[in-house]
Design an enzyme around this catalytic site. Structure first.
Site, PDB file in Angstrom:
ATOM      1  N   ASP A  30       1.152  -5.273  -1.079  1.00 59.91           N
ATOM      2  CA  ASP A  30       1.838  -3.389  -1.611  1.00 59.91           C
ATOM      3  C   ASP A  30       2.043  -3.555  -3.702  1.00 59.91           C
ATOM      4  OD1 ASP A  30       4.775  -4.045  -1.834  1.00 59.91           O
ATOM      5  OD2 ASP A  30       4.184  -5.511  -0.174  1.00 59.91           O
ATOM      6  N   ASP A 119       9.624   3.887   2.023  1.00 60.23           N
ATOM      7  CA  ASP A 119      10.740   3.023   1.227  1.00 60.23           C
ATOM      8  C   ASP A 119      11.976   2.555   1.002  1.00 60.23           C
ATOM      9  OD1 ASP A 119      10.894   0.515  -0.337  1.00 60.23           O
ATOM     10  OD2 ASP A 119       9.775   1.350  -1.985  1.00 60.23           O
ATOM     11  N   GLU A 121      15.284   1.755   0.253  1.00 56.64           N
ATOM     12  CA  GLU A 121      15.716   0.048  -0.563  1.00 56.64           C
ATOM     13  C   GLU A 121      16.879   0.324  -2.037  1.00 56.64           C
ATOM     14  OE1 GLU A 121      13.147  -2.515  -3.405  1.00 56.64           O
ATOM     15  OE2 GLU A 121      11.960  -1.538  -2.634  1.00 56.64           O
TER      16      GLU A 121
END
Ligand code: NAG
Length: 224
Positions: A30, A119, A121
């Protein structure tokens, strides 16, 4: 830093890893604008990588400047590819899903497009309701694309920020971030991970990922 040893160790240890459904695993990576000059042809032909997740958006205003170039090159090199959005809890989940879909994150049933990935995080604080936020994003993404997004997080992020929620187990594929030779136990009661980000390095740039299955199964995930 340890990308090659990790990947070979992974291949060697796949049979014993407890959470791999199939012994075959497909390797991928990625990337984002931090990797401005990825050699996709080499990654495919020499590295044997078969899928890539590419960053497109963040919040409701940020578009990754390398997204279009990455996506076009990945496509012409033959990759099965997907696109990801970096989540921020401080603005509307539905607005972020809309922004993502409008700027590359949509899905089409063309056998080479993976469902979009969320995503997860960003730091979380007491006042955040990440579980509700993810649900809103996920439902909106489904309304727009007919797919549920892949949810990316580390086990520790998921535990801290969602209270180890099991709310998405039946709908959303998991991408488990666990930079280790051995797979972690999947967070949130997922019985297995779909993707495992096993290192924050890759010979061709970005992070290393494996798919929990063979290429035929990866193609099935692409068509839903
Ligand atoms: C994508 O197309 C395939 C083949 O036409 C079909 O079986 C599958 O259900 C479609 N996927 C979705 C999510 O509509």
């Amino acid at each position: 830093m340890f990308a090659l040893p990790l990947l070979s160790a992974l291949a060697a240890s796949s049979l014993a890893a407890p959470h791999l459904k199939k012994r075959d695993s497909v390797s991928g990576f990625d990337i984002s604008h931090y990797q401005p000059s990825v050699d996709f042809e080499a990654a495919y032909n020499d590295g044997g990588l078969r899928f890539v997740y590419i960053k497109a958006t963040e919040g409701t205003t940020y578009e990754d400047p390398m997204f279009s170039s990455h996506y076009a090159k990945a496509t012409s090199a033959g990759f099965i590819r997907g696109v990801y959005h970096f989540a921020h809890a401080d603005s509307s989940a539905t607005a972020q899903a809309d922004f993502f879909v409008a700027n590359g994150g949509g899905w089409s049933n063309d056998s080479v497009t993976l469902p979009g990935m969320l995503d997860l995080e960003a730091p979380c604080s007491e006042s955040d309701d990440w579980e509700g936020w993810i649900k809103d994003f996920s439902d909106r993404y489904f309304d727009k694309t007919s797919r549920y997004p892949v949810l990316y997080s580390s086990p520790s992020w998921w535990e801290e920020c969602t209270g180890d929620s099991s709310a998405f187990v039946d709908t959303n594929p998991l991408d488990m971030a666990c930079w280790n030779n051995e797979a972690c136990d999947p967070q949130g009661s997922w019985p297995f991970y779909t993707f495992w980000q096993n290192a924050d390095t890759n010979d061709y740039g970005g992070d290393s990922d494996v798919f929990n299955g063979d290429l035929t199964q990866l193609k099935k995930l692409a068509i839903g």
